[in-house]
Design an enzyme around this catalytic site. Structure first.
Site, PDB file in Angstrom:
ATOM      1  CE1 TYR A  21      40.361  34.482  36.959  1.00  0.00           C
ATOM      2  CE2 TYR A  21      41.077  33.726  34.803  1.00  0.00           C
ATOM      3  CZ  TYR A  21      40.264  33.590  35.908  1.00  0.00           C
ATOM      4  OH  TYR A  21      39.354  32.567  35.960  1.00  0.00           O
ATOM      5  CB  CYS A  30      33.134  32.522  29.465  1.00  0.00           C
ATOM      6  SG  CYS A  30      32.133  31.444  30.451  1.00  0.00           S
ATOM      7  CG  ASP A  56      33.128  32.600  41.231  1.00  0.00           C
ATOM      8  OD1 ASP A  56      32.543  33.256  42.111  1.00  0.00           O
ATOM      9  OD2 ASP A  56      33.604  33.119  40.208  1.00  0.00           O
ATOM     10  CG  HIS A  72      37.460  31.136  38.256  1.00  0.00           C
ATOM     11  ND1 HIS A  72      37.473  32.407  37.750  1.00  0.00           N
ATOM     12  CD2 HIS A  72      36.286  31.005  38.918  1.00  0.00           C
ATOM     13  CE1 HIS A  72      36.350  33.030  38.094  1.00  0.00           C
ATOM     14  NE2 HIS A  72      35.619  32.205  38.806  1.00  0.00           N
TER      15      HIS A  72
END
Ligand code: ADP
Ligand code: SF4
Length: 690
Positions: free
Chosen positions: A172, A33, A268, A175
């Site tokens: 995806y 992001c 992560d 996360h």
């Protein structure tokens, strides 16, 4: 451009196939992001284009919402709800293709992670669950019709991705932010149909979606899967050596590329304070690589080509994935190719970049002040335009702001005299990098010091504390004061805008600067944190390590509160609690006495008295601007030869290291610029429909 074949790290520059497309090398900017997204599409394009120019063979978007029922507002991520969103993506892929790189898009449905604050659509999820954060909203369980639609939205978004020119389309499930991951987890999925129950059922929707996307675009695009294989929660979550491996085996041959993720984002994108080692995700990446035949991309804050080659040669991964290292240095691959390893701006693992997204602001980086400024200011990370008129510039202070300013002025062709009071350059970084977990912060100094050392046009005067007279005697016409700031003893801060009551006979009060100067602290100390970033917590940890009994008091509801934005807060609190530091939250200091400190509950004002022998005050800083003030007085009375006199960094306004570096960079870019043009940058404008 150097020849890849002659490079000692040649394996990194081998072309690699991802299904029907081929990346020119193994450098892979994984989706990350930027705080820009659909709100700042031109800035987003320029940022990604810079990475492609810098040599990343694959450049990806951030997560891109596939449908209005996945509306992650107010966070401006990517968006591909309908055809109207295609042109912004086309601009991104065109810009990336210009540099012969591949463009990837990460499609997402956020499920219960999206509160749909803008669209006001009731969120959807595998089963009825509250949405993430503390929004007083619940996501409703999806019925069969919803599941059918969900699959169709993915297909539509994949087709639009191909239309927009993407080479790689991601599915995806990582996360803990994506619906497809929520379906995998029994704690979120208690469905009794074929999408719930055993692991095969819980993985069904992911398998179907992957196959749908393959059928839709697999002939033209590589299909990538970003999958969380472990949540680092032990029995409480997904584990690589349990269902994680079952899921990987179930899907092994479907995607063209495996992007291995550990969940959540804090694991992560772990900071250097908690994961100091490069390649810290190796065990997870390596385990997937063993189970699948398709190429694997993994991350781990890689900045050293030796570590990268080692991972490839040892069969840990095929692509060197990077988010943060590509932010700190978009030209990392080209520098490795050119053998300019010493000029790599290594990520320090501070997560200031992450914090921007969390506070809904355009991305910034401690190491790379041009990050996020590629479009709006036209800044390039490696090139500062030459000045038409080289000038001589005196910079006083060689902390992060002075060092960055000196470097950019030199790149612009100016001559620089850099004066530093201490025996070494680095300012606050020299001290802070000695604290537990902050060793990597020294890289901010090391990179700049190294770059300056190879330039001829700079004189660095160490051990030279300049007075106003010294400055005037140089007769240099452009003077930049970068003398930093010091921590206050009086407790003035957010909670006490006029300071804290301290008795005349009170116990000693120390600051971080006293500790750096080697002052001896008593055994039993109280650290007061009204700064809320990392320093108070890290000082408490350091004092504990050196044998002190430490109590940490803060008016906030948790310690180091702002580090929530850098994904560290819960780790810091856990570490200090486990060490045995006594933590008192929601209390302000009321009175510092001779042998006791009285603190008050910020809600009830109830007082508590504790014994202590000294206080370490971490509340706010005062700029060291007396030199600037003296020179300014002389300057305004017309007695100086200055053309320009300015202050930068903490001397101007104490802030983060990132802000100091940025301040130095800005001053260097703007030296000699027309005052009316300063501080202006391009803005993305909304088009009114008439
Ligand atoms: P910033 O983050 O703004 O760069 P720092 O506090 O890290 O600020 O660095 C400021 C530097 O300025 C320190 O290294 C300090 O020793 C140096 N300094 C302060 N006053 C003077 C002075 N009068 N002459 C030379 N150097 C100075
Ligand atoms: Fe690395 Fe910090 Fe820059 Fe993020 S902000 S890329 S963590 S140096």
């Amino acid at each position: 451009m150097a020849n890849a074949k002659d490079n000692p790290f040649a394996v990194l520059f081998e072309p690699m196939a991802i299904g029907p497309v081929t990346a020119r090398n193994r450098f892979f900017q994984v989706p990350h992001c930027t705080g820009l997204g659909h709100a700042n599409p031109q800035a987003e394009v320029a940022l990604r284009a810079t990475k492609a120019e810098g040599g990343w063979g694959v450049v990806c978007t951030q997560e891109v919402e596939i449908h209005p029922s996945s509306d992650i507002s107010p966070y401006p991520e990517g968006r591909l709800w309908d055809d109207a969103d295609i042109p912004a993506h086309r601009a991104m892929t065109d810009a990336v293709h210009e540099h012969n790189s591949l463009a990837g898009i990460e499609l997402v449905h956020n499920g219960q992670h999206a509160a749909n604050l803008a669209t006001r659509i009731p969120p959807i999820a595998p089963t009825h669950r509250p949405v993430d954060l503390y929004h007083p909203l619940q996501a409703r369980a999806m019925d069969k019709h919803d599941i059918k639609q969900f699959r169709q939205w993915h297909v539509n978004a994949a087709k639009r991705s191909r239309q927009a020119g993407y080479d790689i389309v991601y599915v995806y499930a990582g996360h803990n932010m994506a619906m497809l991951m929520h379906f995998l987890l029994p704690r979120y999925n208690d469905r009794s149909d074929e999408y719930g129950g055993n692991v095969v059922n819980r993985a069904r929707l992911l398998k179907e979606t992957l196959s749908d996307v393959r059928d839709a675009v697999g002939g033209d695009c590589g299909v990538a899967l970003r999958l969380a294989v472990d949540e680092l929660m032990g029995d409480g979550g997904l584990q690589a050596n349990d269902e994680g491996s079952e899921i990987v085996s179930l899907l092994a041959d479907i995607p063209d590329l495996w992007d291995v993720n550990i969940s959540g984002w804090d694991n992560d994108s772990a900071t250097a304070r908690f994961e100091p080692d490069e390649g810290y995700q190796e065990q997870y990446t390596a385990f997937v690589k063993k189970l699948v035949s398709k190429p694997v991309v993994g991350v781990g804050r890689f900045t050293s080509p030796t570590a990268m080659v080692s991972q490839i040669n040892r069969g840990v991964l095929d692509f060197i994935g990077a988010a943060r290292p590509s932010i700190a240095d978009p030209f990392l691959p080209n520098k490795i190719l050119a053998g300019e390893l010493e000029s790599i701006r290594e990520c320090i693992g501070c997560n200031i970049c992450v914090s921007s997204d969390n506070v809904i602001a355009p991305i910034r980086c401690t190491q790379n002040p041009t990050m996020g400024e590629e479009w709006r200011r036209g800044w390039h990370p490696e090139v500062s335009p030459k000045s038409e008129k080289p000038e001589q510039v005196l910079i006083v202070g060689a902390g992060p702001s002075g060092l960055e300013c000196a470097l950019q002025l030199l790149r612009r062709g100016h001559n620089v005299l850099l004066a530093e009071a201490e025996l070494d350059v680095g300012g606050r970084l020299l001290h802070e990098s000695q604290l537990p977990g902050l060793a990597s912060y020294r890289r901010v100094r090391d990179y700049r010091q190294q770059q300056l050392s190879v330039l001829q046009e700079v004189d660095v005067l160490l051990d030279n504390r300049l007075s106003a007279n010294d400055v005037l005697e140089t007769e240099i016409e452009h003077v930049i004061i970068a003398t930093g700031a010091h921590w206050r003893h009086d407790g003035l801060g957010r909670q006490h805008p006029q300071g804290i009551r301290i008795n005349d006979s009170a116990m000693p009060v120390f600051t971080a600067d006293d500790i750096y100067a080697g002052k001896k602290l008593p055994e039993n100390v109280l650290v007061y944190d009204d700064d809320h970033y990392y320093l108070a917590g890290v000082l408490a940890e350091s004092l504990h390590q050196s044998g002190h009994t430490v109590t940490l008091v803060t008016p906030a509801n948790c310690i180091s509160a702002w580090t929530d934005h850098t994904l560290e807060q819960h780790k810091i609190q856990a570490r200090l609690l486990n060490l045995g530091v006594n933590i008192v939250t929601a209390h302000e200091l009321h009175l510092i006495g001779e042998k006791t400190v009285t603190h008050a509950c910020v809600y009830s004002q109830k007082l508590t008295q504790v014994e202590s022998d000294g206080v370490v005050m971490v509340t706010s800083r005062t700029p060291d601007d007396s030199l600037f003030a003296e020179l300014q007085n002389t300057h305004s009375s017309g007695e100086t030869h200055f053309k320009t006199l300015q202050r930068i960094g903490d001397c101007l306004a104490p802030s983060t290291v990132a802000a100091a570096v940025y301040s130095g960079h800005l001053a260097a870019r703007e030296l000699g610029a027309d005052d009316t043009k300063k501080l202006l940058f391009k803005r993305e404008s909304v088009q009114f429909m008439m």
